[in-house]
Design an enzyme around this catalytic site. Structure first.
Site, mmCIF file in Angstrom:
data_model
loop_
_atom_site.group_PDB
_atom_site.id
_atom_site.type_symbol
_atom_site.label_atom_id
_atom_site.label_comp_id
_atom_site.label_asym_id
_atom_site.label_seq_id
_atom_site.Cartn_x
_atom_site.Cartn_y
_atom_site.Cartn_z
ATOM 1 N N ASP A 1 0.787 -1.310 -0.023
ATOM 2 C CA ASP A 1 -0.049 0.193 -0.074
ATOM 3 C C ASP A 1 0.887 1.150 -0.054
ATOM 4 O O ASP A 1 1.664 1.646 1.114
ATOM 5 C CB ASP A 1 -0.846 -0.064 1.159
ATOM 6 C CG ASP A 1 -1.897 1.158 1.152
ATOM 7 O OD1 ASP A 1 -1.857 2.057 0.532
ATOM 8 O OD2 ASP A 1 -3.026 0.851 1.763
ATOM 9 N N ARG B 1 -0.127 4.557 -0.317
ATOM 10 C CA ARG B 1 -1.014 5.582 -0.277
ATOM 11 C C ARG B 1 -0.491 6.548 0.547
ATOM 12 O O ARG B 1 0.012 6.321 1.586
ATOM 13 C CB ARG B 1 -2.185 5.297 -0.346
ATOM 14 C CG ARG B 1 -3.133 4.943 -1.326
ATOM 15 C CD ARG B 1 -4.644 4.176 -1.112
ATOM 16 N NE ARG B 1 -4.607 3.047 -0.060
ATOM 17 C CZ ARG B 1 -5.486 2.577 0.225
ATOM 18 N NH1 ARG B 1 -6.727 2.924 -0.283
ATOM 19 N NH2 ARG B 1 -5.662 1.377 0.794
#
Length: 214
Positions: A126, A128
């Site tokens: 991930d 982000r």
């Protein structure tokens, strides 16, 4: 990081009238949207969804993920409450971008799960960055969130940045035979919280071994 407010306008939708706020991330050359309904600046916790862009799920009706149904469910829940906010962040593929997401899909077609595919491409599971939320929250004068998410890491990341998450609200929807393995990977490797009794989690049969994953 430079997040700059650009303009707001009305956005009529099947769920009601939202106000759309545009923000420019000049450093990353990206544009982000925030949708609001009702008075979100009165100091009370706001029903909220932090939604990362998913072109395939949001616009092309892909069944490889649950992103499109989650976005629509968030708009519906906010409309029912008459007050809420959706942060639509341009962080496709958990931050790896659209073309790399297609590369990851190819690896998943060959048997990898969503985490393994990202890692084989040299990315983290991930990628982000939620720090872009802070200037948006400040501009909209939002003090506290009731966050619709199944991802405890998202709650933790926001709280570590000083964003008040008053409550985490389960947001399960969109399960189907094509994304069952994807959801299991979210739970098993990314720590997402799913309630077994929820109809959206138990209503579909699991896919056979050759079904696609994201």
């Amino acid at each position: 990081m430079t997040i700059r407010f650009v303009e707001s306008s009305k956005l009529p939708t099947p769920w009601g009238m939202f106000t759309m706020h545009g923000f420019s991330d000049d450093g990353a050359d990206k544009e982000h949207l925030v949708l609001t309904m009702g008075d979100v600046s009165n100091g009370e916790p706001v029903l909220a969804r932090v939604h990362s862009e998913c072109l395939t799920g949001d616009a092309l009706f892909s069944m490889r993920c649950d992103c499109g149904p989650q976005l629509q469910a968030a708009m519906h829940k906010i409309a029912l409450e008459g007050r809420g906010v959706i942060f639509y962040l341009r962080q496709e593929g958990r931050g790896i971008g659209l073309l790399n997401k297609i590369r990851a899909y190819h690896l998943q077609d060959c048997g990898a799960d969503t985490v393994e595919a990202n890692e084989r491409l040299g990315f983290g599971a991930d990628m982000r960055d939620y720090s872009i939320l802070k200037p948006m929250l400040e501009h909209l004068n939002i003090k506290s969130l009731k966050l619709m998410t199944n991802n405890p890491r998202k709650v933790k990341a926001l709280r570590e940045m000083g964003i008040t998450v008053a409550e985490r609200i389960s947001h399960q929807t969109g399960r189907n035979p094509h994304n069952a393995r994807y959801l299991e990977t979210k739970r098993g490797k990314l720590g997402h919280l799913f309630e077994e009794g929820d109809d959206s989690w138990t209503s579909q049969e699991p896919p056979d071994e050759n079904e696609s994953d994201v």
